[in-house]
Design an enzyme around this catalytic site. Structure first.
Site, short mmCIF file in Angstrom:
data_model
loop_
_atom_site.label_atom_id
_atom_site.label_comp_id
_atom_site.label_asym_id
_atom_site.label_seq_id
_atom_site.Cartn_x
_atom_site.Cartn_y
_atom_site.Cartn_z
N GLU A 1 -4.37 -10.13 0.90
CA GLU A 1 -5.18 -9.96 2.10
C GLU A 1 -6.61 -10.32 1.75
O GLU A 1 -7.14 -9.88 0.73
CB GLU A 1 -5.11 -8.53 2.64
CG GLU A 1 -3.72 -8.10 3.11
CD GLU A 1 -3.66 -6.63 3.53
OE1 GLU A 1 -4.73 -6.03 3.80
OE2 GLU A 1 -2.54 -6.08 3.57
N GLU B 1 0.82 -1.21 0.00
CA GLU B 1 0.00 0.00 0.00
C GLU B 1 0.86 1.26 0.00
O GLU B 1 0.72 2.13 0.86
CB GLU B 1 -0.95 -0.03 1.19
CG GLU B 1 -1.98 -1.15 1.07
CD GLU B 1 -2.89 -1.28 2.28
OE1 GLU B 1 -2.49 -0.83 3.37
OE2 GLU B 1 -3.97 -1.84 2.15
#
Length: 1018
Positions: free
Chosen positions: A526, A463
């Site tokens: 994830e 991210e």
């Protein structure tokens, strides 16, 4: 020797502080290298046995300043008086030892955002001091000071001499202090900055805490030494043979030396030995070795076979000067036809994301804690871990090598707080000024972890946007280590990721992607966000994964709830989360870091049992006494296991058998005919329970440990002839109430409220608070994520506001029929509840609800709630269990007969919420110590929970409040829910996609029935 950056070469010194300059990642710091300890004698088992090792962990002197301007002057001097300082334990985080405050934020920064600068008024500085003694053995040696991890940046002094600077808080920093130490007492001083420009790359979803977080130690080497080792142990010749490529980097030497290589197999037999004489060299040199081995035993998570590699360096007198020992494994990790292959097989990743967390010591994690995590991984069918989002302690990799866990090693990079706009000034990943900072973290990870067979994939970070710096990072890794794939989630489908590794897709998206003829396999970096009571629809993910070749699993978010154990002012022990520390206004994202499938102390959450069941690598089908067993492993035969089976009716086993040895090759099936018959007198349901357990004592899980199970319904219940009790019931009416009296029981109703208010059996009052229709549950974290506490609150009102419209009591010959009707105006609803009381004490409850509401929102729960007296604390039920389960999370909860206490039914999610539910319950007893109580029987079954808490005790209202299960006070009652059912808990994410549509309650009409009856089980 190469040095990262000499002080005099730092061109930016006049322009900014070191800790606010992304081009400064270290000063006088040694280059990153593989993790190994350089012994000076052979055959030692651990560094603490070595004479060239000095452990500096322990109690240090400590002083905290508020900001850089208030740093102490001359504190590094050996003569500085620190007698008035406090102490601190190293390794550890100072915020958890009484200094400063722990801060949790998800992706924002805990300081004012203005990269690369850090706010000057509030940037605490930790001053550390200690002394250490060296004997003469350390004289004329190369002495290295090792810091395993320091957050976020630090300066270092030895005996008053400024040695260097480092940032990058999750990989080691080493410094050559040979010229600054002496025999006798030495003084070490360290100055740690809570925040630095490096903190802009460390915006991970975890506690923002500081300090010296991993081991600190000294070691020495001779002047001629092994600089680094690179082991590439792959497979060739159709993955049958091993191929060892070994590169040993040696320091310059003005003497002739001999380098010896030895390899031992798992039986400790030498299978390869060679040596090479080295001429003196003025520069560092790399010595290469290559050797193939026939029919090697490959390493995999299923069969983690390790070989012992030893590297010995002898001086010109043939005396051993240095010795390095490493466990290595032969395996390949590659991409072919878009799939991830390990040793030629397209494996399935059954993984979790793991933060380093301890509930007491924070980010300083003990070896015992790591060993417990590995043990739980193996016990609960977890075969892979993504190191989110930074390299872990070196010991963790050794455990993964030894016991068999696939590792995605991830660089210590997350700049989520800058988001992903590619324009300069936004994402740092596309800002060339930050190239050096990114590459330093990526390369430090690769260099340190490159020799571990468990590491199968490199991850460039998390991210942090994409762009210039990640393109260069990908190219560097590909050049340095072409033997492993590379992934990066924010690259999505760009060229600088070898796999598609999205976050939080739905099961439907998996199907759509797999059917789009994709070039790359998907491995979810994830998924299944496990915040609070979650991980619903997990089996739905794996239904798709097992169906399509380009779906290869994923990593659950995440492993452990990051609660910090603390004691309240009232003396209660709780797990604290964001917002529990600091003054009002301290940045916080609340409990968003409580996403684990184990509690902070590693107690399994109920969802972990579902994960184990869905992940299991032995799958079953059953038809007409023939059991088919499929071995989903890719490398391991099932002959290590045996199969046990049982036939069960109403919780009692009446037939069982065993298959002593399952001889089933990887990816193959076998059929077994079970020899049994069901006695004609058994009219109830009959279940076949199948269990696969270890035959022998296996590492971490032992003998007779269950690794897979399944349950099949092989006979449905046959209708039973109902016996009518012809005894007469007596009815006594008053203006307000009616009592129906039978043999040894009394049932009471209130006329005005049209409620069942009491049931007395054997002179014991059972019902404390009347039965009422209920449509509400205490919101879960996923419910809050969907804003259901607001969007569905009309059902909370519907539970509270029901208007009686009818109450009748009609006496028949052998029964009494009580009819009640209610308007439920908040949802334009009609509620009809009929109670049929018979002389045997049974109260049959027929429930019917309908709504004519336009655009009716889904219903959290359909059912009834009543409160029993607290003495009815013993619970026995026949239904799904023993752990809590829900309509979208119940495959691991087999139907069975379970005994417990009501006090044990509540699972203590750190933030209180819906808990303790059971589905498909056939019957339930709640009894006192004398065995007297209430029996509830379904028609055919119901959902239920029985807690010492009311729903309101677990419901904070419209906003998540700062509450903790550890602060709850059990009530002197049993709050019993008897339900048609409730919506699923959800398991995609905790901010938008909650319970999937197929697990919600959206119909406008619901009917169900159950029976209440007094019982004496003794």
């Amino acid at each position: 020797m190469l040095i990262v950056c000499l002080w005099s070469n730092f061109a930016f010194a006049a322009l900014s502080n070191d800790w606010e300059n992304p081009k400064v990642v270290g000063i006088n710091k040694l280059p990153a290298r593989a993790s190994f300890f350089p012994y000076t004698v052979a055959n030692l088992q651990a560094p603490d046995q070595a004479q060239n090792y000095l452990n500096l962990n322990g109690i240090w002197r400590f002083h905290l300043s508020k900001n850089p301007a208030s740093r102490l002057k001359d504190f590094e001097s050996p003569t500085f008086n620190d007698s008035d300082w406090s102490t601190i334990k190293v390794p550890g985080n100072w915020e958890l030892q009484g200094y400063d405050r722990a801060i949790y934020v998800n992706h924002p920064y805990a300081f004012a955002k203005n990269p690369p600068f850090i706010q000057q008024h509030d940037n605490p500085i930790g001053h550390y001091r200690r002394t250490f003694n060296l004997d003469e053995l350390w004289t004329d040696k190369r002495v290295i000071l090792h810091f395993g991890a320091v957050k976020s940046a630090f300066y270092l002094w030895v005996n008053g001499h400024k040695i260097g600077y480092s940032q990058g808080s999750k990989t080691a920093a080493e410094f050559d202090i040979s010229d600054y130490v002496k025999s006798g007492s030495n003084t070490l001083a360290v100055q740690v900055f809570r925040w630095s420009d490096g903190s802009y790359l460390e915006a991970q979803d975890f506690w923002r805490i500081s300090g010296i977080q991993r081991d600190v130690y000294l070691y020495y080497t001779p002047k001629d030494y092994i600089e680094d080792v690179f082991v590439n142990a792959g497979l060739v010749n159709n993955y049958k043979d091993g191929n060892l490529n070994l590169a040993v980097d040696l320091s310059p030497s003005n003497k002739e030396q001999t380098l010896q290589i030895q390899l031992k197999n798992p039986n400790h037999e030498i299978i390869f030995e060679t040596q090479q004489t080295l001429a003196k060299k003025e520069l560092s040199q790399t010595v290469q070795f290559n050797k193939q081995f026939k029919n090697i035993k490959a390493w995999s998570a299923e069969s983690p076979t390790l070989y012992e590699l030893s590297i010995s360096l002898f001086d010109n007198k043939k005396l051993l000067s240095q010795y390095v020992k490493k466990k290595i494994g032969f395996r390949t990790s590659e991409i072919k036809n878009g799939q991830l292959l390990i040793n030629g097989q397209a494996i399935l990743i059954k993984g979790v994301n793991r933060h380093e967390h301890d509930p007491i010591t924070g980010h300083a994690v003990s070896r015992e804690s790591m060993e417990l995590d590995i043990k739980l991984f193996k016990q609960f069918n977890i075969n892979a871990v993504r190191l989110a989002h930074y390299p872990n302690d070196p010991y963790w990799y050794e455990l993964c090598d030894k016991y068999g866990i696939y590792v995605v090693d991830e660089a210590n990079i997350e700049s989520h707080g800058m988001y992903y706009n590619l324009a300069k000034g936004h994402t740092l990943g596309n800002n060339p000024d930050w190239k050096k900072a990114h590459l330093a973290r990526i390369s430090a990870m690769v260099e340190r972890s490159k020799n571990h067979p468990s590491v199968i994939i490199w991850s460039l970070g998390n991210e942090a946007g994409n762009g210039y710096n990640f393109y260069h990072g990908y190219d560097w890794v590909r050049s340095r280590d072409p033997s492993r794939p590379i992934q990066y989630e924010r690259a999505v489908f760009e060229w600088n990721t070898d796999l598609y590794v999205p976050q939080y897709p739905t099961p439907q998206y998996l199907k759509e992607y797999a059917e789009s003829n994709p070039e790359r396999s998907m491995i979810m970096s994830e998924y299944a966000h496990a915040m609070g009571n979650s991980v619903g629809n997990f089996a739905d993910f794996w239904h798709q994964i097992r169906k399509y070749d380009k779906l290869q699993g994923g990593f659950i978010w995440d492993w452990v709830d990051q609660g910090i154990q603390t004691t309240t002012s009232e003396g209660k022990t709780i797990y604290a989360y964001g917002g529990d520390f600091g003054v009002p206004g301290t940045p916080s994202d609340g409990n968003f870091l409580l996403n684990g499938i184990v509690l902070p102390d590693r107690t399994p959450e109920p969802a972990l049992y579902e994960i184990k069941k869905v992940h299991q690598s032995v799958l079953f089908s059953f038809n007409d006494k023939e059991l088919t067993v499929f071995n989903e492993n890719f490398f391991k035969n099932l002959n290590h296991y045996r199969l046990n089976w049982q036939l069960m009716s109403n919780g009692k086993v009446f037939k069982e058998g065993r298959i002593n040895k399952l001889e089933i090759s990887p990816q193959q099936s076998a059929n077994f005919t079970l020899n049994y018959s069901i006695p004609k007198e058994i009219n109830d349901e009959v279940f076949l329970n199948v269990s696969v357990v270890t035959r022998l004592d296996e590492p971490l899980i032992g003998k007779s440990f269950e690794i897979a199970k399944e349950q099949f319904l092989v006979q449905t219940a046959r209708a039973k002839e109902q016996q009518t009790d012809l005894r007469k019931l007596n009815v006594y009416r008053t203006v307000t109430d009616s009592e129906i009296i039978g043999n040894n029981f009394v049932v009471r109703f209130n006329h005005a409220r049209a409620e069942l208010t009491g049931y007395r059996f054997n002179e014991v009052e059972l019902i404390k608070t009347p039965a009422r229709a209920n449509f509400w549950r205490a919101p879960t974290d996923n419910d809050f994520g969907g804003n259901w506490q607001d969007k569905l609150r009309v059902w909370k009102y519907a539970s509270e506001r029901q208007q009686r419209t009818k109450f009748t009591l009609v006496e028949a010959e052998n029964q009494v029929v009580v009819t009640t009707e209610f308007d439920v105006p908040d949802v334009s609803g009609k509620l009809n509840i009929i109670y049929i009381i018979t002389a045997d004490g049974k109260v049959k409850v027929d429930y019917k609800f309908s709504s004519s509401m336009q655009d009716m929102p889904m219903i959290p729960r359909v059912g009834m709630n009543l409160e029993l007296f607290a003495e009815l604390n013993n619970i026995t039920y026949f239904g799904r269990g023993p752990q809590e389960n829900y309509r979208d999370r119940h495959t691991a909860a087999h139907v069975g007969l379970y005994h417990s206490k009501v006090s044990q039914q509540y699972h203590p999610y750190i933030r209180p919420q819906e808990s303790g539910y059971k589905t498909q319950v056939r019957w339930l007893h709640l009894t006192n110590q004398q065995g007297v109580g209430l029996k509830i029987t379904g028609a055919p079954h119901f959902g239920m929970s029985a807690l010492h808490y009311r729903i309101s005790d677990l419901d904070p209202g419209m906003r998540r409040s700062q509450t903790h299960s550890g602060e709850l006070q059990p009530r002197p009652l049993v709050s019993l829910n008897i339900d048609y059912g409730q919506m699923g808990v959800g398991g995609v994410n905790s901010w938008h996609t909650t319970a999937l549509p197929e697990y919600t309650l959206t119909a406008s009409e619901y009917e169900y029935s159950f029976t209440l009856q007094g019982v004496n089980i003794n």
